[in-house]
Design an enzyme around this catalytic site. Structure first.
Site, mmCIF file in Angstrom:
data_model
loop_
_atom_site.group_PDB
_atom_site.id
_atom_site.type_symbol
_atom_site.label_atom_id
_atom_site.label_comp_id
_atom_site.label_asym_id
_atom_site.label_seq_id
_atom_site.Cartn_x
_atom_site.Cartn_y
_atom_site.Cartn_z
ATOM 1 N N HIS A 130 10.602 55.108 -44.159
ATOM 2 C CA HIS A 130 9.290 54.489 -44.356
ATOM 3 C C HIS A 130 9.346 52.976 -44.194
ATOM 4 O O HIS A 130 10.403 52.349 -44.281
ATOM 5 C CB HIS A 130 8.719 54.850 -45.734
ATOM 6 C CG HIS A 130 9.530 54.339 -46.895
ATOM 7 N ND1 HIS A 130 10.717 54.908 -47.273
ATOM 8 C CD2 HIS A 130 9.301 53.318 -47.770
ATOM 9 C CE1 HIS A 130 11.202 54.280 -48.329
ATOM 10 N NE2 HIS A 130 10.364 53.296 -48.648
ATOM 11 N N ASP A 132 7.407 49.761 -46.019
ATOM 12 C CA ASP A 132 6.727 49.581 -47.298
ATOM 13 C C ASP A 132 5.242 49.265 -47.135
ATOM 14 O O ASP A 132 4.853 48.391 -46.357
ATOM 15 C CB ASP A 132 7.382 48.450 -48.097
ATOM 16 C CG ASP A 132 8.687 48.879 -48.757
ATOM 17 O OD1 ASP A 132 8.881 50.094 -48.945
ATOM 18 O OD2 ASP A 132 9.505 48.000 -49.072
ATOM 19 N N HIS A 280 13.321 51.911 -43.788
ATOM 20 C CA HIS A 280 14.475 52.162 -44.644
ATOM 21 C C HIS A 280 14.373 53.528 -45.307
ATOM 22 O O HIS A 280 13.304 54.141 -45.368
ATOM 23 C CB HIS A 280 14.667 51.049 -45.680
ATOM 24 C CG HIS A 280 13.484 50.821 -46.571
ATOM 25 N ND1 HIS A 280 12.337 50.171 -46.148
ATOM 26 C CD2 HIS A 280 13.258 51.152 -47.868
ATOM 27 C CE1 HIS A 280 11.471 50.107 -47.143
ATOM 28 N NE2 HIS A 280 11.997 50.710 -48.194
ATOM 29 N N ARG A 295 12.819 45.305 -57.280
ATOM 30 C CA ARG A 295 12.391 44.823 -55.956
ATOM 31 C C ARG A 295 11.247 43.845 -56.083
ATOM 32 O O ARG A 295 10.336 44.018 -56.895
ATOM 33 C CB ARG A 295 11.945 46.012 -55.093
ATOM 34 C CG ARG A 295 11.684 45.645 -53.632
ATOM 35 C CD ARG A 295 10.964 46.766 -52.918
ATOM 36 N NE ARG A 295 9.538 46.802 -53.267
ATOM 37 C CZ ARG A 295 8.735 47.830 -53.026
ATOM 38 N NH1 ARG A 295 9.226 48.918 -52.465
ATOM 39 N NH2 ARG A 295 7.465 47.778 -53.342
#
Length: 304
Positions: A130, A132, A280, A295
């Site tokens: 995917h 983000d 990723h 994150r």
């Protein structure tokens, strides 16, 4: 210049490509200069580099300038042994712009920091390729992910270079997708766990959006493939059956190992990736062990 010596054979009615692919690390015209502020150790020739000799708690302006260039050149940069706080994590990411406060993920002690805690009671679900937050009009420029606790083995993250993924598409496919858009939506992923009332509320706030299938990177000028398995739902203005088959072919480009790098996490490791140029995948192979990450995402522009 793209050089390709790959070969194609027909096996069982399917075309199988093998041999060296026509790949490049940078867009034509990108100036790759020596780095003087730190040491680089490439993970692969095209994507991913470990950076050594940097303390992210208080980087100088010269270090930040070279890190900007390294991120554009390598698409994802890695750091080891960075014992930073949540506030320092946030402040490092701020060098790249305004930060995202994610509307659907749990926050850490600092509002801009998303906290991921996976283990026996909450197994990892990020094992899908995917990009983000493509369901927003301005997907993130990039994300800075740090490891707080890692399993004894497994839990690696992989990144795919979507510039090379685009470059290596057949010319006929490139012509077919030129100028076309795809629809991105949070509902097939985040929406599955929502109550009907919550889902309706979030759909009003975040309706589906269209992004170009091939976006041009705003800083490097490189064309990248900008569809993903998690959030891209369909290609409008095309026969649904044909569109679904085309979309499957496009998202499968991220799965080609030649386009990928893989990072083995350690406590206090950090990965910083360009969300405009990569996809990723977090391997969920460590159950029932714990994996705790945090994150920070940097707001990006409208894909063009």
């Amino acid at each position: 210049m793209l050089l390709s010596r790959s070969q194609t054979v027909e096996i069982g009615g399917h075309s199988i490509e093998f041999g060296p692919r026509g790949m490049r690390r940078c867009a034509d015209g990108f100036e790759s200069r020596p780095y003087t502020q730190f040491e680089l150790r490439p993970v692969t020739p095209y994507i991913g580099v470990e950076i050594h000799g940097v303390d992210l708690r208080d980087p100088s302006a010269e270090v930040i300038d070279e890190l900007r260039r390294a991120l554009l050149e390598w698409k994802v940069v890695f750091f080891r042994d960075q014992q930073i706080t949540g506030a320092q994590h946030r402040d490092f990411a701020r060098h790249w712009g305004e930060l995202e406060i994610h509307p659907l993920l749990p926050q850490g002690e600092v509002p801009e920091v998303v906290h991921f805690e996976r283990g026996e009671d909450n197994p990892g679900t990020e094992n899908i390729w995917h990009i983000d937050v493509t369901w927003q009009k301005r997907p993130p420029l990039g994300s800075v992910l740090r490891a707080l606790e890692v399993p004894p083995a497994g839990g690696d993250t992989l990144w795919a270079d979507m510039g090379n993924a685009y470059d290596c598409l057949p010319d006929a496919i490139k012509e077919r997708i030129e100028g076309k858009v795809a629809v991105h939506d949070f509902v097939p992923s985040f929406g599955r766990a929502m109550s009907p009332e919550k889902l309706e509320q979030m759909q009003e706030m975040f309706p589906p959006v269209e992004h170009p299938i091939v976006r041009t990177h705003p800083e490097t000028g490189r064309k990248t493939l900008f569809v993903n398995s998690l959030f891209t739902t369909h290609i409008p203005d095309i026969d649904p059956v044909e569109g679904a088959a085309l979309l499957r072919q496009l998202v499968d480009q991220a799965k080609v190992p030649d386009f990928q790098c893989r990072f083995r996490w350690q406590p206090n490791s950090i990965a910083f990736w360009d969300n405009r140029a990569t996809q990723h995948y977090a391997a969920s192979d460590y159950f029932p062990h714990r994996r705790v990450m945090e994150r920070v995402a940097i707001l990006g522009d409208v894909p063009a």
